[in-house]
Scaffold this motif. Structure first.
Motif, PDB file in Angstrom:
ATOM      1  N   PRO A 228     -45.368 -12.843  -4.907  1.00 38.86           N
ATOM      2  CA  PRO A 228     -46.078 -13.225  -6.122  1.00 38.86           C
ATOM      3  C   PRO A 228     -45.970 -12.149  -7.206  1.00 38.86           C
ATOM      4  N   VAL A 229     -45.553 -12.562  -8.398  1.00 35.80           N
ATOM      5  CA  VAL A 229     -45.358 -11.646  -9.527  1.00 35.80           C
ATOM      6  C   VAL A 229     -46.183 -12.147 -10.713  1.00 35.80           C
ATOM      7  N   LYS A 230     -46.737 -11.227 -11.466  1.00 40.77           N
ATOM      8  CA  LYS A 230     -47.526 -11.598 -12.639  1.00 40.77           C
ATOM      9  C   LYS A 230     -46.608 -12.168 -13.720  1.00 40.77           C
ATOM     10  N   SER A 231     -46.665 -13.456 -13.897  1.00 37.51           N
ATOM     11  CA  SER A 231     -45.873 -14.121 -14.935  1.00 37.51           C
ATOM     12  C   SER A 231     -46.499 -15.486 -15.174  1.00 37.51           C
ATOM     13  N   ASN A 232     -45.906 -16.239 -16.077  1.00 37.59           N
ATOM     14  CA  ASN A 232     -46.420 -17.580 -16.371  1.00 37.59           C
ATOM     15  C   ASN A 232     -45.651 -18.659 -15.629  1.00 37.59           C
ATOM     16  N   ILE A 233     -45.046 -18.305 -14.491  1.00 42.19           N
ATOM     17  CA  ILE A 233     -44.190 -19.242 -13.785  1.00 42.19           C
ATOM     18  C   ILE A 233     -44.936 -20.503 -13.352  1.00 42.19           C
ATOM     19  N   LEU A 234     -46.245 -20.367 -13.048  1.00 43.43           N
ATOM     20  CA  LEU A 234     -46.988 -21.544 -12.606  1.00 43.43           C
ATOM     21  C   LEU A 234     -47.243 -22.543 -13.729  1.00 43.43           C
ATOM     22  N   ARG A 235     -47.196 -22.079 -14.969  1.00 45.44           N
ATOM     23  CA  ARG A 235     -47.420 -22.989 -16.097  1.00 45.44           C
ATOM     24  C   ARG A 235     -46.426 -24.141 -16.088  1.00 45.44           C
ATOM     25  N   ALA A 236     -45.174 -23.813 -15.811  1.00 46.29           N
ATOM     26  CA  ALA A 236     -44.117 -24.827 -15.840  1.00 46.29           C
ATOM     27  C   ALA A 236     -43.741 -25.314 -14.446  1.00 46.29           C
ATOM     28  N   ALA A 237     -44.535 -24.943 -13.449  1.00 48.76           N
ATOM     29  CA  ALA A 237     -44.211 -25.333 -12.078  1.00 48.76           C
ATOM     30  C   ALA A 237     -44.309 -26.843 -11.912  1.00 48.76           C
ATOM     31  N   ALA A 238     -43.435 -27.383 -11.073  1.00 53.05           N
ATOM     32  CA  ALA A 238     -43.454 -28.815 -10.796  1.00 53.05           C
ATOM     33  C   ALA A 238     -44.652 -29.173  -9.925  1.00 53.05           C
ATOM     34  N   THR A 239     -45.003 -30.438  -9.949  1.00 51.32           N
ATOM     35  CA  THR A 239     -46.068 -30.953  -9.080  1.00 51.32           C
ATOM     36  C   THR A 239     -45.431 -31.967  -8.123  1.00 51.32           C
ATOM     37  N   ALA A 240     -46.161 -32.997  -7.792  1.00 53.87           N
ATOM     38  CA  ALA A 240     -45.604 -34.045  -6.934  1.00 53.87           C
ATOM     39  C   ALA A 240     -44.934 -35.143  -7.753  1.00 53.87           C
ATOM     40  N   ASN A 241     -45.195 -35.137  -9.070  1.00 54.64           N
ATOM     41  CA  ASN A 241     -44.756 -36.249  -9.913  1.00 54.64           C
ATOM     42  C   ASN A 241     -43.696 -35.828 -10.916  1.00 54.64           C
ATOM     43  N   VAL A 242     -42.761 -36.695 -11.166  1.00 55.80           N
ATOM     44  CA  VAL A 242     -41.670 -36.426 -12.093  1.00 55.80           C
ATOM     45  C   VAL A 242     -42.223 -36.187 -13.500  1.00 55.80           C
ATOM     46  N   GLY A 243     -41.755 -35.123 -14.153  1.00 52.75           N
ATOM     47  CA  GLY A 243     -42.142 -34.840 -15.529  1.00 52.75           C
ATOM     48  C   GLY A 243     -43.479 -34.156 -15.693  1.00 52.75           C
ATOM     49  N   GLU A 244     -44.192 -33.898 -14.618  1.00 48.90           N
ATOM     50  CA  GLU A 244     -45.516 -33.269 -14.687  1.00 48.90           C
ATOM     51  C   GLU A 244     -45.412 -31.782 -14.368  1.00 48.90           C
ATOM     52  N   VAL A 245     -46.225 -30.962 -15.046  1.00 47.60           N
ATOM     53  CA  VAL A 245     -46.280 -29.535 -14.769  1.00 47.60           C
ATOM     54  C   VAL A 245     -47.717 -29.137 -14.451  1.00 47.60           C
ATOM     55  N   LEU A 246     -47.865 -28.002 -13.798  1.00 45.18           N
ATOM     56  CA  LEU A 246     -49.205 -27.559 -13.419  1.00 45.18           C
ATOM     57  C   LEU A 246     -50.063 -27.220 -14.628  1.00 45.18           C
ATOM     58  N   GLY A 247     -49.462 -26.532 -15.610  1.00 42.77           N
ATOM     59  CA  GLY A 247     -50.204 -26.171 -16.810  1.00 42.77           C
ATOM     60  C   GLY A 247     -50.888 -24.822 -16.694  1.00 42.77           C
ATOM     61  N   PRO A 248     -51.454 -24.335 -17.815  1.00 41.26           N
ATOM     62  CA  PRO A 248     -52.015 -22.976 -17.856  1.00 41.26           C
ATOM     63  C   PRO A 248     -53.214 -22.754 -16.954  1.00 41.26           C
ATOM     64  N   ASP A 249     -54.008 -23.783 -16.697  1.00 44.52           N
ATOM     65  CA  ASP A 249     -55.199 -23.591 -15.872  1.00 44.52           C
ATOM     66  C   ASP A 249     -54.856 -23.265 -14.424  1.00 44.52           C
ATOM     67  N   ALA A 250     -53.635 -23.615 -14.002  1.00 45.28           N
ATOM     68  CA  ALA A 250     -53.232 -23.345 -12.619  1.00 45.28           C
ATOM     69  C   ALA A 250     -53.096 -21.857 -12.353  1.00 45.28           C
ATOM     70  N   CYS A 251     -52.729 -21.109 -13.385  1.00 47.03           N
ATOM     71  CA  CYS A 251     -52.510 -19.667 -13.202  1.00 47.03           C
ATOM     72  C   CYS A 251     -53.775 -18.973 -12.721  1.00 47.03           C
ATOM     73  N   ALA A 252     -54.913 -19.430 -13.211  1.00 49.62           N
ATOM     74  CA  ALA A 252     -56.180 -18.820 -12.809  1.00 49.62           C
ATOM     75  C   ALA A 252     -56.734 -19.444 -11.534  1.00 49.62           C
ATOM     76  N   SER A 253     -56.621 -20.761 -11.421  1.00 50.15           N
ATOM     77  CA  SER A 253     -57.227 -21.470 -10.299  1.00 50.15           C
ATOM     78  C   SER A 253     -56.482 -21.295  -8.985  1.00 50.15           C
ATOM     79  N   LEU A 254     -55.148 -21.216  -9.052  1.00 51.24           N
ATOM     80  CA  LEU A 254     -54.343 -21.151  -7.834  1.00 51.24           C
ATOM     81  C   LEU A 254     -53.710 -19.788  -7.637  1.00 51.24           C
ATOM     82  N   ASP A 255     -54.160 -18.798  -8.376  1.00 49.78           N
ATOM     83  CA  ASP A 255     -53.500 -17.497  -8.354  1.00 49.78           C
ATOM     84  C   ASP A 255     -53.865 -16.709  -7.101  1.00 49.78           C
ATOM     85  N   MET A 256     -53.095 -15.657  -6.862  1.00 49.85           N
ATOM     86  CA  MET A 256     -53.328 -14.735  -5.752  1.00 49.85           C
ATOM     87  C   MET A 256     -52.974 -13.342  -6.235  1.00 49.85           C
TER      88      MET A 256
END
Length: 323
Positions: A228-256
């Motif tokens: 795990p590296v400090k970056s915004n990689i989770l913002r554009a991370a894929a989800t289960a659905n085509v065309g969907e991204v995790l978004g900025p809130d994921a960085c805080a909620s799912l971070d480690m």
């Protein structure tokens, strides 16, 4: 014999303490302290994909600081220009020694032309850093197959196709270095990112095979496995659905716990300078998990299963709130 027992205990304690403060595998830590420094790469032509942000951006800064000739590629030309300006302002490079080359690694029709442009400007490619990639967070059972395909396109087939375009040039020169930014999850699977883990395992296999094939041509292959590296990689991370991204809130909620991007980029530059075959770059406990998965897989699997319940439930709770 009592003194010998105490000596062994002290040595074990010392080794545990030393290991606990490491943020890379033991050979990489040795290379950082006693091996070649990144400045041996001065004047080398280094092509970095995914250079507009994150690890690719900070690797560009590391290499600019030692005077490499850089080719910066990504889809966002404006961001590449920003990175170029920062390289010139803070590094040992000039306008003419940093080339901005917009590229979508999944558009294979662009690859041959891009290689031609680099050779036209710099006449050679010493190091190709396949850094472009995308993360993912989703439960295995929910993932649309098209998401799997899209992740393999950007994380596997794109880098492999570009490497195959560059390889003939390196073979002709009997010199070259292929670097791939994989992931510590290329060494072991983790829940909630099965598709991403699979792409990194695939790259590991490709690179291990390639390393043996091109050894006689004096071409090196380095696989970099960051945790795990400090970056915004989770913002554009894929989800289960085509065309969907995790978004900025994921960085805080799912971070480690994540290591600074600058530190990871520095260790990556060390690995390139020393032409390491494979390196692990991560803070604990992820680095510890990598060693456990490598040398004691049955115990790792047991601990992974035990710890997965909380991780999976946390993801489900975050997903429910988001919906």
């Amino acid at each position: 014999m009592e003194w010998l027992t105490w000596m062994i205990i002290l040595i074990v304690i010392a080794l545990v303490i030393v290991f606990a403060i490491l943020d890379g595998d033991i050979l990489l830590m040795y290379a950082e302290r006693y091996g070649l420094k990144p400045d041996v790469l001065q004047e080398k032509v280094v092509w970095i994909t995914g250079a507009s942000s994150g690890l690719g951006e900070y690797l560009a800064y590391e290499l600019a600081a030692v005077g490499c000739k850089l080719v910066l590629s990504a889809r966002n030309e404006n961001e590449l220009e920003r990175v170029k300006k920062a390289c010139i302002a803070n590094g040992k490079v000039t306008e003419s020694s940093v080339m901005v080359l917009p590229l979508d690694v999944t558009d294979y029709s662009m690859h041959a032309g891009a290689v031609g442009k680099v050779l036209q400007v710099f006449e050679r490619i010493d190091v190709l850093v396949n850094n472009a990639g995308r993360s993912q967070r989703a439960l295995f059972a929910d993932v649309d197959l098209e998401v799997d395909k899209a992740l393999f396109e950007v994380n596997v087939f794109g880098p492999i196709a570009l490497t195959r375009e560059v390889l003939p040039h390196m073979i002709a020169n009997k010199s070259g270095h292929i670097v791939v930014t994989s992931s510590i999850t290329g060494k072991f699977g983790t829940p909630i990112c099965s598709s991403y883990c699979a792409t990194k395992h695939a790259m590991q296999g490709y690179c291990n095979s390639l390393r043996a094939e091109v050894h006689a041509d004096n071409i090196k292959v380095t696989v970099v496995n960051p945790g795990p590296v400090k970056s915004n990689i989770l913002r554009a991370a894929a989800t289960a659905n085509v065309g969907e991204v995790l978004g900025p809130d994921a960085c805080a909620s799912l971070d480690m716990v994540r290591m600074p991007t600058e530190r990871c980029a520095h260790l990556m530059a060390v690995a390139i300078a020393n032409q390491s075959s494979e390196v692990w770059i991560s803070t604990h406990p992820v680095l510890f998990y990598a060693y456990l998965a490598q040398y004691c897989p049955w115990l790792f699997d047991s601990l992974l299963i035990m710890g997965s319940k909380k991780r999976i439930q946390g993801f489900k709770d975050w997903k429910a709130k988001r919906e």
